[in-house]
Design a protein around this motif. Structure first.
Motif, mmCIF file in Angstrom:
data_model
loop_
_atom_site.group_PDB
_atom_site.id
_atom_site.type_symbol
_atom_site.label_atom_id
_atom_site.label_comp_id
_atom_site.label_asym_id
_atom_site.label_seq_id
_atom_site.Cartn_x
_atom_site.Cartn_y
_atom_site.Cartn_z
ATOM 1 N N TYR A 173 6.157 8.870 -1.505
ATOM 2 C CA TYR A 173 6.562 7.466 -1.575
ATOM 3 C C TYR A 173 5.297 6.643 -1.388
ATOM 4 C CZ TYR A 173 9.370 3.265 -0.781
ATOM 5 O OH TYR A 173 9.943 2.015 -0.867
ATOM 6 N N ILE A 174 4.987 5.776 -2.355
ATOM 7 C CA ILE A 174 3.737 5.015 -2.352
ATOM 8 C C ILE A 174 4.063 3.535 -2.320
ATOM 9 C CG2 ILE A 174 1.626 4.499 -3.639
ATOM 10 C CD1 ILE A 174 1.755 7.264 -4.834
ATOM 11 N N VAL A 175 3.333 2.814 -1.483
ATOM 12 C CA VAL A 175 3.439 1.362 -1.408
ATOM 13 C C VAL A 175 2.078 0.782 -1.748
ATOM 14 C CG1 VAL A 175 3.971 -0.631 0.027
ATOM 15 C CG2 VAL A 175 5.231 1.510 0.354
ATOM 16 N N VAL A 176 2.058 -0.129 -2.728
ATOM 17 C CA VAL A 176 0.829 -0.801 -3.142
ATOM 18 C C VAL A 176 1.005 -2.283 -2.871
ATOM 19 C CG1 VAL A 176 -0.739 -1.289 -5.053
ATOM 20 C CG2 VAL A 176 0.381 0.937 -4.912
ATOM 21 N N GLY A 177 0.121 -2.846 -2.011
ATOM 22 C CA GLY A 177 0.263 -4.253 -1.642
ATOM 23 C C GLY A 177 -0.036 -5.211 -2.778
ATOM 24 N N ARG A 178 -0.945 -4.854 -3.681
ATOM 25 C CA ARG A 178 -1.293 -5.719 -4.815
ATOM 26 C C ARG A 178 -1.429 -4.831 -6.046
ATOM 27 N NH1 ARG A 178 -6.462 -9.904 -5.404
ATOM 28 N NH2 ARG A 178 -6.018 -10.499 -7.574
ATOM 29 N N ALA A 179 -0.418 -4.899 -6.900
ATOM 30 C CA ALA A 179 -0.327 -3.951 -8.004
ATOM 31 C C ALA A 179 -1.438 -4.131 -9.025
ATOM 32 C CB ALA A 179 1.037 -4.084 -8.695
ATOM 33 N N ASP A 180 -1.853 -5.374 -9.310
ATOM 34 C CA ASP A 180 -2.831 -5.594 -10.368
ATOM 35 C C ASP A 180 -4.242 -5.194 -9.970
ATOM 36 O OD1 ASP A 180 -3.143 -7.632 -8.517
ATOM 37 O OD2 ASP A 180 -3.843 -9.070 -10.017
ATOM 38 N N ALA A 181 -4.451 -4.829 -8.686
ATOM 39 C CA ALA A 181 -5.791 -4.467 -8.228
ATOM 40 C C ALA A 181 -5.963 -2.971 -8.037
ATOM 41 C CB ALA A 181 -6.112 -5.194 -6.921
ATOM 42 N N VAL A 182 -4.933 -2.166 -8.316
ATOM 43 C CA VAL A 182 -4.985 -0.725 -8.043
ATOM 44 C C VAL A 182 -4.706 0.056 -9.329
ATOM 45 C CG1 VAL A 182 -3.995 1.180 -6.733
ATOM 46 C CG2 VAL A 182 -4.291 -1.057 -5.649
ATOM 47 N N GLN A 183 -5.543 1.076 -9.540
ATOM 48 C CA GLN A 183 -5.322 2.015 -10.632
ATOM 49 C C GLN A 183 -4.787 3.306 -10.032
ATOM 50 O OE1 GLN A 183 -8.772 2.944 -12.918
ATOM 51 N NE2 GLN A 183 -7.708 4.375 -14.280
ATOM 52 N N PRO A 199 3.540 -6.751 -4.644
ATOM 53 C CA PRO A 199 3.691 -5.366 -4.171
ATOM 54 C C PRO A 199 4.506 -4.521 -5.145
ATOM 55 C CG PRO A 199 4.174 -6.944 -2.432
ATOM 56 C CD PRO A 199 4.123 -7.722 -3.706
ATOM 57 N N ARG A 200 4.179 -3.234 -5.197
ATOM 58 C CA ARG A 200 4.939 -2.262 -5.994
ATOM 59 C C ARG A 200 5.190 -1.039 -5.126
ATOM 60 N NH1 ARG A 200 4.615 -2.122 -11.617
ATOM 61 N NH2 ARG A 200 5.888 -0.238 -11.416
ATOM 62 N N ARG A 201 6.382 -0.458 -5.306
ATOM 63 C CA ARG A 201 6.760 0.771 -4.602
ATOM 64 C C ARG A 201 7.123 1.830 -5.637
ATOM 65 N NH1 ARG A 201 8.214 -3.585 -1.639
ATOM 66 N NH2 ARG A 201 7.860 -3.507 0.628
ATOM 67 N N LEU A 202 6.640 3.014 -5.396
ATOM 68 C CA LEU A 202 6.867 4.112 -6.333
ATOM 69 C C LEU A 202 7.370 5.328 -5.580
ATOM 70 C CD1 LEU A 202 3.907 2.636 -7.230
ATOM 71 C CD2 LEU A 202 4.452 3.957 -9.263
ATOM 72 N N TRP A 203 8.344 5.961 -6.170
ATOM 73 C CA TRP A 203 8.914 7.185 -5.603
ATOM 74 C C TRP A 203 8.597 8.306 -6.595
ATOM 75 C CZ3 TRP A 203 14.888 7.883 -4.761
ATOM 76 C CH2 TRP A 203 15.129 9.170 -4.211
ATOM 77 N N LEU A 204 7.721 9.210 -6.210
ATOM 78 C CA LEU A 204 7.277 10.302 -7.062
ATOM 79 C C LEU A 204 8.057 11.550 -6.689
ATOM 80 C CD1 LEU A 204 3.432 9.602 -6.914
ATOM 81 C CD2 LEU A 204 5.131 8.676 -8.503
#
Length: 220
Positions: A173-183, A199-204
């Motif tokens: 489970y990944i949490v990204v505080g600023r989606a446009d700044a992370v690859q 923010p974006r949250r991803l469930w892998l």
């Protein structure tokens, strides 16, 4: 006694027997040669025309002049191409490409938030390699087990140019505080996080593990 006073015709009985022909009497047969000549000409003229046409039709050469005929040698005649023998080599069987290593499944609600769920094919050792790189400014990122979302295995505020690698052997489970700044790259596959500074949250979901029990599909 009265002979001197009578006309000569009366006195000459031979003259009396002569009957003068009438002016409108038909001429003798020998006076009609012109009539027969006209009849012969009327019959002969069409026959003459037919004879002339027949002469030219039959006297024309049946074949054109041999000098005007283009003689094509027999060797120039195009013969049908011989059939191409079929190769005895068996046709290789094209195998279907393997399934995509990372594939979007749906969006689910996790607690009060929503997360994009991806199916991830595990590597040969059953692991999942996660690479996060900050491309501009700064962003906070956190990685945890999908079953233990509150317990981060990695969390940090990263700045532009920093990269973090994380190997997971279970669903993540990944949490990204600023989606446009992370690859984000998972098992070598780039996941597009969009161009919004939100923010974006991803469930892998790793293929070797079952889905989480408390997942609730999103109504969207």
């Amino acid at each position: 006694q009265f002979a001197p006073q009578m006309p000569i015709d009366v006195l000459d009985p031979m003259r009396e027997s002569k009957v003068q022909p009438r002016a409108n009497a038909s001429p003798p047969l020998r006076s009609r040669p012109n009539h027969w000549m006209s009849f012969v000409l009327v019959i002969a003229f069409p026959l003459l025309i037919v004879a002339v046409i027949y002469y030219f039709a039959t006297s024309a050469p049946s074949d054109p002049d041999a000098s005007t005929i283009e003689r094509v040698p027999i060797t120039d005649t195009q013969a049908p191409a011989p059939p191409v023998p079929q190769s005895l080599t068996p046709t290789p069987v094209v195998q279907a490409p393997p399934p995509t290593a990372v594939q979007f499944r749906d969006t689910v609600r996790v607690g009060s938030a929503r997360a994009d769920r991806y199916d991830v094919a595990a590597a040969q050792d059953g692991s999942m390699e996660i690479v996060m790189t900050v491309t501009k400014d700064e962003a906070w990122v956190g990685v945890s087990s999908a079953q233990k979302r509150q317990k981060y295995v990695f969390q940090s505020k990263m700045v532009s140019g920093q990269t973090h690698n994380e190997t997971m052997r279970e669903s993540a489970y990944i949490v990204v505080g600023r989606a446009d700044a992370v690859q984000l790259t998972v098992n070598g596959v780039d996941i597009d996080l969009g161009d919004e500074p939100s923010p974006r949250r991803l469930w892998l979901e790793l293929s070797a593990h079952a889905p989480m029990v408390n997942e609730v599909p999103s109504s969207d």
